[in-house]
Design an enzyme around this catalytic site. Structure first.
Site, short mmCIF file in Angstrom:
data_model
loop_
_atom_site.label_atom_id
_atom_site.label_comp_id
_atom_site.label_asym_id
_atom_site.label_seq_id
_atom_site.Cartn_x
_atom_site.Cartn_y
_atom_site.Cartn_z
N LYS A 125 0.88 -1.18 0.00
CA LYS A 125 0.00 0.00 0.00
C LYS A 125 0.91 1.22 0.00
O LYS A 125 2.05 1.14 0.46
CB LYS A 125 -0.87 0.01 1.26
CG LYS A 125 -2.06 0.93 1.18
CD LYS A 125 -3.22 0.27 0.46
CE LYS A 125 -4.33 1.26 0.14
NZ LYS A 125 -5.48 0.60 -0.50
N ASP A 165 -6.65 4.26 -5.41
CA ASP A 165 -7.34 4.17 -4.12
C ASP A 165 -7.99 5.54 -3.91
O ASP A 165 -8.10 6.32 -4.88
CB ASP A 165 -6.35 3.83 -2.99
CG ASP A 165 -7.05 3.47 -1.68
OD1 ASP A 165 -7.77 2.47 -1.65
OD2 ASP A 165 -6.90 4.22 -0.68
#
Ligand code: NDP
Length: 443
Positions: A125, A165
């Site tokens: 991430k 995202d």
């Protein structure tokens, strides 16, 4: 004290300043304890200590110049958490709230979600505290180019493949991809979520919503039921909500509710999804506009979709939107299934209550994995330099979601929690990663 608890306590002491990461690690480690205790070799190999420590954290300065000519400096991050199953894979979040704790929490969760897809992807991430809201296209491009100038040394199609995202949509992926290509002189699948003409995958837009419905459909079919004739309440009216609604309706359900951040609609006859598409995806308007043209519909300000009696609830808006009072109302009105489309939409207390009351609860880690699954299929298509048809991708997505359901259900039963898909998803995701880490030695 057991091995798992010792690792949790140690983490709490060492990373007391990272509350989101501690919360996620505590939740996962607690629920996988039966699987860990069943295999003493894990402790000898310090498997959990290695699992909770990212393989690599990259933090860097992102300088760029705004439209007023002022130099701005943001912080950039990439957490390369675990590559036991494949290249690190996970989104880039651009939001002022981004910090190390939140990215470690998301990266840790991503390891298990990606493992559940059965595709060869590890967990990662990244992102930045940059806020694209209110910035001009030129400013966003300047930020993305500076961000990628550093990030490009650490990623690659066989190493680490970031995706979108919050705050990172098609525009940002385009700018990031352009800069990677320019510096590396390579046209490769280094990012997913790309445009359809330059390496993106068909069915990526639909993937999370469709995948959620495929997951719930499989759960229903195990009980000899289907979506046919069911009343379905959905929250949100964004990407996940719209395609979940479309697929549920196609399977014969009546989608009664949807919401946005200002209000919600109830249309007992079934929401007109073509109108929602036009309002939310084309015009980027408000749900209140739907009521103006649909006399059978009620519009209410604020929140309230969970107060309407239904058979299946699909929270697809945002985190912590289904709370304990909502859970009580759903159970009292006879709701039998809750399927999470959003990430963590159900509070911990509400989740425990729903499971205690015998509601079939589908955790987002499993039921919303369709998005990352099709991102991994985008990587496969890029490697082959081919584009699959919508039908091919959709069929693969469905097979993956059915597989995730059974992996979670089987693991829950094997470890003494039949029907508990929260425990099952964590254990099934963990076991594959753990076995790979054991096979690959102390690294
Ligand atoms: P979108 O931004 O497209 O849609 C979010 C929707 O939720 C919008 O309709 C928004 O309303 C609504 N919303 C936001 N906050 C609230 C609130 N407080 N109360 C009621 N409604 C609210 O996001 P996505 O559909 O892509 O994502 C939804 C969730 O799913 C997120 O948790 C995301 O992390 C998760 N997810 C998404 C995946 C994907 O592939 N897109 C993959 C896996 C998880 P408004 O229109 O007013 O902004």
């Amino acid at each position: 004290m057991g091995y798992t608890q010792r690792v949790i306590d140690d983490l709490k002491e060492r990373y007391a300043d990272q509350p989101e990461f501690i919360q996620a690690a505590d939740e996962v480690l607690t629920s996988i304890a039966p699987a860990v205790d069943a295999n003493p070799a894990y402790e000898q190999a310090a498997l959990l200590e290695r699992l909770v420590e990212p393989e690599r954290i990259i933090m860097f300065r992102v300088p760029w110049i705004d439209d007023a000519g002022k130099v701005q400096v943001n912080r950039g991050y990439r957490i390369e958490f675990n590559s036991a199953l494949g290249p690190y894979k996970g989104g880039l979040r651009l939001h002022p709230s981004v910090n190390l704790s939140i990215l470690k929490f998301l990266g840790f969760e991503q390891i298990f979600k990606n493992s559940l897809t059965t595709l060869p992807i590890g967990g990662g991430k990244g992102g930045s505290d940059f806020n694209p809201k209110g910035r001009s296209d030129r400013e966003v491009m300047a930020f993305c180019q500076s961000f990628m100038t550093e990030l490009c040394r650490h990623i690659g199609p066989d190493t680490d493949v970031p995706a979108g995202d919050i705050g990172t949509g098609a525009r940002e992926i385009g700018y990031l991809f352009g800069q990677y290509k320019r510096i590396r002189n390579e046209f490769t699948g280094v990012l997913t979520g790309k445009g359809l003409t330059w390496g993106g995958s068909l069915a990526r837009t639909e993937a999370t919503g469709f995948g959620l419905v495929y997951f719930v459909e499989e759960l229903l079919s195990e009980r000899g039921e289907s979506f046919e004739g069911k009343r379905v309440n959905i929250s949100g009216s964004g990407n996940v909500a719209i395609y979940a609604a479309e697929k549920a309706a196609a399977l014969g359900a009546t989608v009664q509710t949807m919401s946005d951040s200002t209000g919600w609609i109830l249309d007992p006859a079934g929401i007109d999804l073509a109108a929602i598409h036009e309002i939310k995806e084309v015009r980027r308007g408000r749900l209140s506009e739907y009521a103006e043209t649909h006399p059978s519909c009620e519009y209410h300000e604020g929140r309230g979709v969970w107060s309407v009696a239904c058979d299946i609830a699909l929270p697809c808006a945002t985190q912590n939107e289904l709370q304990i009072d909502d859970a009580r109302a759903l159970v009292a009105a006879g709701c039998a299934v809750v399927g999470e489309g959003a990430n963590m939409p159900t509070t911990r207390e509400a989740t425990d209550y729903l499971i205690d009351q015998g509601v079939a609860f589908c955790p987002g880690k499993a039921s919303n994995a369709g998005g990352v699954a099709v991102s991994a299929l985008e990587m496969s298509q890029n490697s082959e330099r081919l584009s699959w048809t919508f039908e091919e991708v959709d069929a693969k997505l469905k097979g993956i979601m059915v597989g995730i359901y059974h992996a979670a259900a089987d693991a829950a039963a094997e470890f003494g929690h039949p029907g508990n898909l929260v425990v099952g998803a964590n254990i099934a995701g963990f076991k594959k990663v753990a076995d790979a880490m054991m096979a690959q030695g102390i690294v």
